[in-house]
Scaffold this motif. Structure first.
Motif, PDB file in Angstrom:
ATOM      1  N   THR A  97      25.073  -2.373   1.799  1.00  0.00           N
ATOM      2  CA  THR A  97      24.633  -3.068   3.008  1.00  0.00           C
ATOM      3  C   THR A  97      25.285  -4.445   3.105  1.00  0.00           C
ATOM      4  O   THR A  97      25.841  -4.963   2.134  1.00  0.00           O
ATOM      5  CB  THR A  97      23.107  -3.259   2.998  1.00  0.00           C
ATOM      6  N   ASP A  99      23.634  -7.155   3.364  1.00  0.00           N
ATOM      7  CA  ASP A  99      22.865  -8.030   2.478  1.00  0.00           C
ATOM      8  C   ASP A  99      23.415  -7.969   1.053  1.00  0.00           C
ATOM      9  O   ASP A  99      23.511  -9.001   0.372  1.00  0.00           O
ATOM     10  CB  ASP A  99      21.385  -7.635   2.483  1.00  0.00           C
ATOM     11  N   ASN A 100      23.767  -6.760   0.593  1.00  0.00           N
ATOM     12  CA  ASN A 100      24.398  -6.631  -0.728  1.00  0.00           C
ATOM     13  C   ASN A 100      25.674  -7.457  -0.780  1.00  0.00           C
ATOM     14  O   ASN A 100      25.939  -8.158  -1.762  1.00  0.00           O
ATOM     15  CB  ASN A 100      24.754  -5.173  -1.023  1.00  0.00           C
ATOM     16  N   ARG A 102      26.556 -10.048   1.052  1.00  0.00           N
ATOM     17  CA  ARG A 102      26.269 -11.489   1.065  1.00  0.00           C
ATOM     18  C   ARG A 102      25.792 -11.970  -0.301  1.00  0.00           C
ATOM     19  O   ARG A 102      26.136 -13.078  -0.740  1.00  0.00           O
ATOM     20  CB  ARG A 102      25.232 -11.808   2.153  1.00  0.00           C
ATOM     21  N   ASP A 103      25.022 -11.146  -0.992  1.00  0.00           N
ATOM     22  CA  ASP A 103      24.573 -11.499  -2.341  1.00  0.00           C
ATOM     23  C   ASP A 103      25.758 -11.644  -3.294  1.00  0.00           C
ATOM     24  O   ASP A 103      25.778 -12.538  -4.145  1.00  0.00           O
ATOM     25  CB  ASP A 103      23.609 -10.438  -2.872  1.00  0.00           C
ATOM     26  N   ASN A 133      27.170   1.529   7.344  1.00  0.00           N
ATOM     27  CA  ASN A 133      26.916   0.097   7.571  1.00  0.00           C
ATOM     28  C   ASN A 133      28.203  -0.728   7.577  1.00  0.00           C
ATOM     29  O   ASN A 133      28.146  -1.956   7.509  1.00  0.00           O
ATOM     30  CB  ASN A 133      25.997  -0.444   6.463  1.00  0.00           C
ATOM     31  N   GLU A 136      28.834  -3.918   9.848  1.00  0.00           N
ATOM     32  CA  GLU A 136      28.079  -5.111   9.454  1.00  0.00           C
ATOM     33  C   GLU A 136      28.624  -5.712   8.152  1.00  0.00           C
ATOM     34  O   GLU A 136      28.696  -6.935   7.999  1.00  0.00           O
ATOM     35  CB  GLU A 136      26.598  -4.758   9.269  1.00  0.00           C
ATOM     36  N   VAL A 140      30.785  -9.910   6.930  1.00  0.00           N
ATOM     37  CA  VAL A 140      30.377 -10.884   5.914  1.00  0.00           C
ATOM     38  C   VAL A 140      31.572 -11.733   5.506  1.00  0.00           C
ATOM     39  O   VAL A 140      32.625 -11.213   5.125  1.00  0.00           O
ATOM     40  CB  VAL A 140      29.788 -10.165   4.680  1.00  0.00           C
TER      41      VAL A 140
END
Length: 242
Positions: A97, A99-100, A102-103, A133, A136, A140
């Motif tokens: 994802t 979020d992954n 961005r982490d 995904n 998205e 990033v």
């Protein structure tokens, strides 16, 4: 500094990253001295620990190249230790994802606050969830390469991740790899994937710039070649002795 790898990729050129497949500082040096731009140390599936990583990274740099490491997870301390042991970049697995992704960027920035721009940040697109995904994930900021991993992608599609010598992956997997590479390039991003000698030209045409290759085929191909060259002489010797 791996800034040279970033510059090469930014120019549109390919980068060859070779996995030694063995915990060996001397082999790491030989590969980069022979022209590989980087070695790849697999701490997710391979046997190398942090001490071996540090030694192999020094050897690769001595040979004139760089080191990219795949950590065993997205754990912050694990990625930080890999970078602190001398890796010039990380190829982080199982980024499903945005979020992954961005982490991962936040972790590398934390690990390398003063030289983040010199580190190559690669995220692995290796599941149908990640492909779903992808738009998205591509948005990033701070990711240098989006790497399509055909093995785990095969498994997420219900196929075996392994390929027998001389065989090919199922066509559905090959088509999805090509399509995903194209989506990455059309978004203006850098793509990478695993290659073998027979498909490297096709994958470069499909959009791959970071080319990941295993060293073991160099060895097996060389042995096979020499056995083939020596076979006529062996046959002649058998006829003479008979």
């Amino acid at each position: 500094m791996s800034a040279a790898l970033k510059q090469r990729l930014a120019s549109g050129a390919s980068v060859l990253m070779v996995n030694p497949n063995h915990v060996s500082s001397s082999l790491a040096e030989k590969l980069t001295r022979a022209g590989a731009h980087s070695i790849f140390i697999d701490c997710e599936h391979g046997a190398a620990g942090f001490e071996e990583l540090q030694k192999m990274a020094k050897a690769a740099r001595f040979g004139g190249g760089y080191t990219i490491v795949r950590p065993q997870s997205q754990d912050r301390s694990t990625i930080t230790r890999c970078l602190n042991c001398g890796a010039d970049g990380v190829m982080v697995p199982l980024v499903h994802t945005a979020d992954n992704a961005r982490d991962v960027v936040r972790t590398v920035r934390y690990a390398c606050p003063d030289d983040y721009d010199d580190k190559l940040v690669i995220v692995m697109i290796e599941s149908t969830q990640a492909v779903g995904n992808l738009d998205e994930i591509l948005e990033v900021e701070g990711i240098d390469v989006f790497f399509v991993g055909p093995g785990d992608l095969s498994q997420s599609m219900g196929y075996s991740p392994r390929v027998a010598p001389g065989a090919r992956r199922p066509q559905a997997v090959l088509d999805l790899v090509d399509h995903t590479l194209g989506r990455i390039r059309r978004a203006g991003k850098v793509a990478g994937t695993l290659v073998v000698r027979e498909d490297v030209a096709h994958l470069v045409e499909a959009g791959a710039q970071l080319l990941y290759y295993h060293a073991d085929p160099f060895v097996s191909d060389g042995v096979t070649l020499m056995l083939g060259l020596s076979a006529p002489q062996a046959a002649r010797s058998e006829r003479v002795s008979a």
